[in-house]
Design a protein around this motif. Sequence first.
Motif, PDB file in Angstrom:
ATOM      1  N   ARG A   1       0.834  -1.215   0.000  1.00 46.74           N
ATOM      2  CA  ARG A   1       0.000   0.000   0.000  1.00 46.74           C
ATOM      3  C   ARG A   1       0.860   1.253   0.000  1.00 46.74           C
ATOM      4  O   ARG A   1       0.436   2.312  -0.418  1.00 46.74           O
ATOM      5  N   GLY A   2       2.070   1.110   0.527  1.00 46.35           N
ATOM      6  CA  GLY A   2       2.991   2.231   0.594  1.00 46.35           C
ATOM      7  C   GLY A   2       4.141   1.916   1.530  1.00 46.35           C
ATOM      8  O   GLY A   2       4.261   0.814   2.048  1.00 46.35           O
ATOM      9  N   VAL A   3       4.975   2.914   1.744  1.00 43.06           N
ATOM     10  CA  VAL A   3       6.156   2.796   2.593  1.00 43.06           C
ATOM     11  C   VAL A   3       6.087   3.902   3.632  1.00 43.06           C
ATOM     12  O   VAL A   3       5.665   5.022   3.339  1.00 43.06           O
ATOM     13  N   VAL A   4       6.516   3.584   4.858  1.00 45.60           N
ATOM     14  CA  VAL A   4       6.515   4.580   5.921  1.00 45.60           C
ATOM     15  C   VAL A   4       7.747   4.361   6.800  1.00 45.60           C
ATOM     16  O   VAL A   4       8.197   3.225   6.976  1.00 45.60           O
ATOM     17  N   SER A   5       8.301   5.435   7.306  1.00 46.12           N
ATOM     18  CA  SER A   5       9.408   5.355   8.246  1.00 46.12           C
ATOM     19  C   SER A   5       8.856   5.574   9.653  1.00 46.12           C
ATOM     20  O   SER A   5       8.168   6.566   9.902  1.00 46.12           O
ATOM     21  N   ILE A   6       9.131   4.634  10.533  1.00 49.37           N
ATOM     22  CA  ILE A   6       8.643   4.686  11.914  1.00 49.37           C
ATOM     23  C   ILE A   6       9.826   4.474  12.851  1.00 49.37           C
ATOM     24  O   ILE A   6      10.673   3.615  12.594  1.00 49.37           O
ATOM     25  N   GLU A   7       9.886   5.263  13.902  1.00 49.93           N
ATOM     26  CA  GLU A   7      10.955   5.077  14.880  1.00 49.93           C
ATOM     27  C   GLU A   7      10.657   3.824  15.695  1.00 49.93           C
ATOM     28  O   GLU A   7       9.614   3.714  16.337  1.00 49.93           O
ATOM     29  N   LEU A   8      11.582   2.896  15.648  1.00 52.34           N
ATOM     30  CA  LEU A   8      11.444   1.619  16.331  1.00 52.34           C
ATOM     31  C   LEU A   8      12.406   1.604  17.508  1.00 52.34           C
ATOM     32  O   LEU A   8      13.591   1.894  17.347  1.00 52.34           O
ATOM     33  N   THR A   9      11.891   1.301  18.696  1.00 51.85           N
ATOM     34  CA  THR A   9      12.717   1.234  19.894  1.00 51.85           C
ATOM     35  C   THR A   9      12.724  -0.187  20.433  1.00 51.85           C
ATOM     36  O   THR A   9      11.662  -0.756  20.696  1.00 51.85           O
TER      37      THR A   9
ATOM     38  N   ALA B   1      15.209   4.859  13.104  1.00 56.52           N
ATOM     39  CA  ALA B   1      14.181   5.108  12.097  1.00 56.52           C
ATOM     40  C   ALA B   1      14.184   3.888  11.185  1.00 56.52           C
ATOM     41  O   ALA B   1      15.218   3.527  10.623  1.00 56.52           O
ATOM     42  N   THR B   2      13.052   3.225  11.081  1.00 56.48           N
ATOM     43  CA  THR B   2      12.951   1.970  10.343  1.00 56.48           C
ATOM     44  C   THR B   2      11.898   2.103   9.254  1.00 56.48           C
ATOM     45  O   THR B   2      10.797   2.580   9.507  1.00 56.48           O
ATOM     46  N   THR B   3      12.249   1.685   8.046  1.00 54.68           N
ATOM     47  CA  THR B   3      11.333   1.748   6.916  1.00 54.68           C
ATOM     48  C   THR B   3      10.536   0.449   6.841  1.00 54.68           C
ATOM     49  O   THR B   3      11.106  -0.638   6.860  1.00 54.68           O
ATOM     50  N   PHE B   4       9.206   0.595   6.782  1.00 51.32           N
ATOM     51  CA  PHE B   4       8.315  -0.559   6.666  1.00 51.32           C
ATOM     52  C   PHE B   4       7.499  -0.459   5.391  1.00 51.32           C
ATOM     53  O   PHE B   4       7.023   0.621   5.035  1.00 51.32           O
ATOM     54  N   PHE B   5       7.339  -1.577   4.703  1.00 51.19           N
ATOM     55  CA  PHE B   5       6.380  -1.678   3.615  1.00 51.19           C
ATOM     56  C   PHE B   5       5.063  -2.104   4.241  1.00 51.19           C
ATOM     57  O   PHE B   5       5.021  -3.079   4.998  1.00 51.19           O
ATOM     58  N   ILE B   6       4.003  -1.361   3.962  1.00 51.50           N
ATOM     59  CA  ILE B   6       2.690  -1.623   4.543  1.00 51.50           C
ATOM     60  C   ILE B   6       1.895  -2.483   3.564  1.00 51.50           C
ATOM     61  O   ILE B   6       1.748  -2.125   2.389  1.00 51.50           O
ATOM     62  N   VAL B   7       1.409  -3.628   4.056  1.00 52.67           N
ATOM     63  CA  VAL B   7       0.685  -4.576   3.212  1.00 52.67           C
ATOM     64  C   VAL B   7      -0.590  -5.028   3.911  1.00 52.67           C
ATOM     65  O   VAL B   7      -0.668  -5.015   5.141  1.00 52.67           O
ATOM     66  N   GLU B   8      -1.563  -5.426   3.129  1.00 57.09           N
ATOM     67  CA  GLU B   8      -2.791  -5.997   3.688  1.00 57.09           C
ATOM     68  C   GLU B   8      -2.655  -7.507   3.636  1.00 57.09           C
ATOM     69  O   GLU B   8      -2.743  -8.110   2.562  1.00 57.09           O
ATOM     70  N   VAL B   9      -2.371  -8.089   4.783  1.00 54.52           N
ATOM     71  CA  VAL B   9      -2.196  -9.537   4.867  1.00 54.52           C
ATOM     72  C   VAL B   9      -2.862 -10.061   6.130  1.00 54.52           C
ATOM     73  O   VAL B   9      -3.029  -9.340   7.111  1.00 54.52           O
ATOM     74  N   GLN B  10      -3.219 -11.309   6.090  1.00 52.16           N
ATOM     75  CA  GLN B  10      -3.698 -12.027   7.255  1.00 52.16           C
ATOM     76  C   GLN B  10      -2.666 -13.106   7.533  1.00 52.16           C
ATOM     77  O   GLN B  10      -2.280 -13.839   6.629  1.00 52.16           O
ATOM     78  N   GLY B  11      -2.203 -13.211   8.751  1.00 51.77           N
ATOM     79  CA  GLY B  11      -1.199 -14.223   9.053  1.00 51.77           C
ATOM     80  C   GLY B  11      -0.888 -14.265  10.525  1.00 51.77           C
ATOM     81  O   GLY B  11      -1.522 -13.595  11.338  1.00 51.77           O
TER      82      GLY B  11
END
Length: 79
Positions: free
Chosen positions: A45-53, A60-70
């Motif tokens: 769906r897109g890419v977002v950078s989120i601060e991960l602690t 700052a961590t880049t995540f690919f946002i996907v619609e998944v069930q798992g």
Amino acid sequence: MLIDGGAVINLMSYSVFKKLGREDDKLVKTNLMLNGIWGNLIEARGVVSIELTIGSKSLATTFFIVEVQGNYSVILGHD
């Protein structure tokens, strides 16, 4: 969360993205198609950078946002 040293990217389910209070306008659009675990294609769906602690370390961590069930809603790979 699953830490997968074999994964090339970081994934986050869209439902977790929304639970974090993030809005769709924060997603950077991409036309990337991802190859899923079972060989199926998944559209990001897109890419977002989120601060991960983790512990005392924040990145700052880049995540690919996907619609998944798992079983996992976040997969951390290696950049």
